[in-house]
Design a protein around this motif. Sequence first.
Motif: not given
Length: 188
Positions: A17-19, A25-26, A166-169, A174-175
């Motif tokens: 959820a933090l990711f 936001c980024t 995009c990769w972080l989202g 997925t997590g």
Amino acid sequence: MSAALQMMAFSLALLSALFLLLATCTDCWMVNADDSLEVSHKCRGLWRECVTNMQDGVRTCDQYDSILADHPVKIVVTRSLLITADLLAGLALVTLLLGLDCIKFLKEDPCVKLKMCYGAGVILGFGSILGLVGCVWYAVDVYVERATLVSYNIFLGVHYDFGWSCWLGMAGSTGCFMASILLTCCLY
């Protein structure tokens, strides 16, 4: 066994959820991917576009006009899907926190606590699907835009590739989905 599984699912859901929140936001959803020597690093996000000078490290950002202004569809859809995914992940975390065995809330009724964990897993699953759809929608649109320019032999000086946001989202979605599977399938 159940408490350890709950804690593992909660930890994974919290990190994911933090990711998702960081990805929302980024501002580096698209990054310039030009092969020539660049003097600046350009990132486009959901809320603004930033340019970093590679020689002196100065970073300037231009905010988009307004949230209500006309924006490309990929930005509007990705914003709405990721904000909804963030809200659902937050709701799932609160529900899961109250449903954990180590929390004294409703300690005398373990059946209700188990249902709360299951409900949190379902909510987390919906949120993860929305987040993944938003990230993939954006990534596919970036790829199609780039492929269209290449197919027509149009070179505008800069072409963009997927950025770390995009990769972080995608990682966060997925997590959350994996935590949802742990809560809905493995907990019983």
